[in-house]
Scaffold this motif. Structure first.
Motif, PDB file in Angstrom:
ATOM      1  N   UNK A   1      30.489 -28.684   1.199  1.00  0.00           N
ATOM      2  CA  UNK A   1      29.824 -27.374   1.310  1.00  0.00           C
ATOM      3  C   UNK A   1      28.575 -27.241   0.442  1.00  0.00           C
ATOM      4  N   UNK A   2      28.567 -27.888  -0.723  1.00  0.00           N
ATOM      5  CA  UNK A   2      27.426 -27.734  -1.636  1.00  0.00           C
ATOM      6  C   UNK A   2      26.385 -28.832  -1.473  1.00  0.00           C
ATOM      7  N   UNK A   3      26.817 -30.043  -1.193  1.00  0.00           N
ATOM      8  CA  UNK A   3      25.879 -31.163  -1.193  1.00  0.00           C
ATOM      9  C   UNK A   3      26.487 -32.345  -0.443  1.00  0.00           C
ATOM     10  N   UNK A   4      25.636 -33.345  -0.190  1.00  0.00           N
ATOM     11  CA  UNK A   4      26.076 -34.616   0.384  1.00  0.00           C
ATOM     12  C   UNK A   4      25.866 -35.715  -0.642  1.00  0.00           C
ATOM     13  N   UNK A   5      26.644 -36.782  -0.516  1.00  0.00           N
ATOM     14  CA  UNK A   5      26.473 -37.893  -1.449  1.00  0.00           C
ATOM     15  C   UNK A   5      25.149 -38.610  -1.234  1.00  0.00           C
ATOM     16  N   UNK A   6      24.667 -38.599   0.012  1.00  0.00           N
ATOM     17  CA  UNK A   6      23.392 -39.243   0.335  1.00  0.00           C
ATOM     18  C   UNK A   6      22.876 -38.706   1.661  1.00  0.00           C
ATOM     19  N   UNK A   7      21.598 -38.913   1.880  1.00  0.00           N
ATOM     20  CA  UNK A   7      20.969 -38.569   3.155  1.00  0.00           C
ATOM     21  C   UNK A   7      20.099 -39.748   3.583  1.00  0.00           C
TER      22      UNK A   7
ATOM     23  N   UNK B   1      26.698 -48.736  -6.231  1.00  0.00           N
ATOM     24  CA  UNK B   1      26.792 -49.911  -5.355  1.00  0.00           C
ATOM     25  C   UNK B   1      27.604 -49.590  -4.098  1.00  0.00           C
ATOM     26  N   UNK B   2      28.737 -48.916  -4.279  1.00  0.00           N
ATOM     27  CA  UNK B   2      29.592 -48.584  -3.137  1.00  0.00           C
ATOM     28  C   UNK B   2      28.910 -47.575  -2.212  1.00  0.00           C
ATOM     29  N   UNK B   3      28.209 -46.634  -2.798  1.00  0.00           N
ATOM     30  CA  UNK B   3      27.519 -45.631  -1.993  1.00  0.00           C
ATOM     31  C   UNK B   3      26.398 -46.256  -1.175  1.00  0.00           C
ATOM     32  N   UNK B   4      25.640 -47.155  -1.790  1.00  0.00           N
ATOM     33  CA  UNK B   4      24.564 -47.835  -1.061  1.00  0.00           C
ATOM     34  C   UNK B   4      25.121 -48.700   0.068  1.00  0.00           C
ATOM     35  N   UNK B   5      26.255 -49.359  -0.191  1.00  0.00           N
ATOM     36  CA  UNK B   5      26.874 -50.178   0.852  1.00  0.00           C
ATOM     37  C   UNK B   5      27.294 -49.311   2.038  1.00  0.00           C
ATOM     38  N   UNK B   6      27.811 -48.130   1.754  1.00  0.00           N
ATOM     39  CA  UNK B   6      28.185 -47.206   2.820  1.00  0.00           C
ATOM     40  C   UNK B   6      26.970 -46.776   3.633  1.00  0.00           C
ATOM     41  N   UNK B   7      25.804 -46.759   2.980  1.00  0.00           N
ATOM     42  CA  UNK B   7      24.551 -46.368   3.641  1.00  0.00           C
ATOM     43  C   UNK B   7      23.792 -47.569   4.199  1.00  0.00           C
ATOM     44  N   UNK B   8      24.461 -48.738   4.247  1.00  0.00           N
ATOM     45  CA  UNK B   8      23.850 -49.969   4.766  1.00  0.00           C
ATOM     46  C   UNK B   8      22.632 -50.383   3.945  1.00  0.00           C
TER      47      UNK B   8
ATOM     48  N   UNK C   1      15.814 -48.587   0.662  1.00  0.00           N
ATOM     49  CA  UNK C   1      15.621 -48.902   2.078  1.00  0.00           C
ATOM     50  C   UNK C   1      16.907 -49.485   2.633  1.00  0.00           C
ATOM     51  N   UNK C   2      17.171 -49.182   3.894  1.00  0.00           N
ATOM     52  CA  UNK C   2      18.332 -49.785   4.525  1.00  0.00           C
ATOM     53  C   UNK C   2      18.061 -51.270   4.816  1.00  0.00           C
ATOM     54  N   UNK C   3      19.104 -52.044   4.872  1.00  0.00           N
ATOM     55  CA  UNK C   3      18.979 -53.467   5.145  1.00  0.00           C
ATOM     56  C   UNK C   3      18.749 -53.692   6.641  1.00  0.00           C
TER      57      UNK C   3
END
Length: 208
Positions: free
Chosen positions: A103-109, A141-148, A206-208
């Motif tokens: 509701x308040x925010x997202x972990x990433x966009x 690291x885990x968050x970036x992996x989730x974002x490719x 940047x995404x991979x």
């Protein structure tokens, strides 16, 4: 005096004749001129175009910008005028991917292949700056992996320290973690963080 007067009258008549001919030619040219249709800029917040378009004659129908493309205050190019898919300079919300939204925010966009993370912290109150830095970077690291993506594709890093005296300890962990082949740009400042946070990281990658 009579000759002078007659000369003036003759000059006046010749001048008026030239002006009349010029005006007639211009009216003829305007009547026969085919003006190509031009793209119309439409402000999405306007509900009525009549007050803005008069007295210019325009096509009877102007294709409206899709509601999903509308943002207040942004300019859109008419698809009807361009014959192409509508484009805009502002970010379209339906092209942004939000990762783990709450509701308040997202972990990433993610937009156009670029990942923007929220601030990453360590939640454990009992850990010191060294352990908090390790945990926060592990989570990043885990968050970036989730974002490719990964740390080798980070373009910019922001670091906030609750106490700038902890910078050396934070740097010791950060320097071991950061990519050696493509270290990102970085800004590090002291900022009053909410307890129990001692350090906070934010990345643009940047995404991979």
């Amino acid at each position: 005096n009579i000759r002078s007067t007659m000369k003036l009258c003759l000059v006046f008549l010749i001048t008026m004749s030239i002006v009349e001919s010029s005006c007639s030619f211009q009216l003829f040219a305007l009547k026969n001129l085919k003006i190509p249709s031009l793209p119309f800029l439409v402000r999405s917040s306007d509900h009525s175009l009549s007050s803005r378009l008069d007295p210019i004659r325009l096509p009877s129908k102007i294709e409206k910008t899709p509601l999903s493309h509308q943002m207040h205050g942004c300019l859109f190019v008419s698809k009807r005028a361009q014959g192409l898919k509508a484009r805009q300079g502002c970010t379209m919300s339906n092209s942004i991917e939000f990762v783990d939204p709450e509701p308040r925010m997202s972990d990433a966009a993610i937009h156009n292949g670029v990942v923007y993370t929220s601030g990453v912290v360590c939640e454990d109150e009992g850990k010191d700056i060294t352990e908090q830095t390790k945990d926060a970077l592990d989570y990043l690291d885990r968050l970036l992996a989730k974002c490719k993506s990964d740390k080798h594709h980070i373009m910019s890093m922001q670091v906030w320290l609750n106490d700038i005296q902890d910078k050396a300890k934070m740097d010791a962990i950060y320097d071991e973690w950061v990519s050696k082949t493509s270290p990102p740009t970085r800004a590090c400042v002291e900022s009053k963080l909410q307890a129990p946070y001692k350090v906070e990281f934010r990345a643009i990658a940047a995404q991979i």
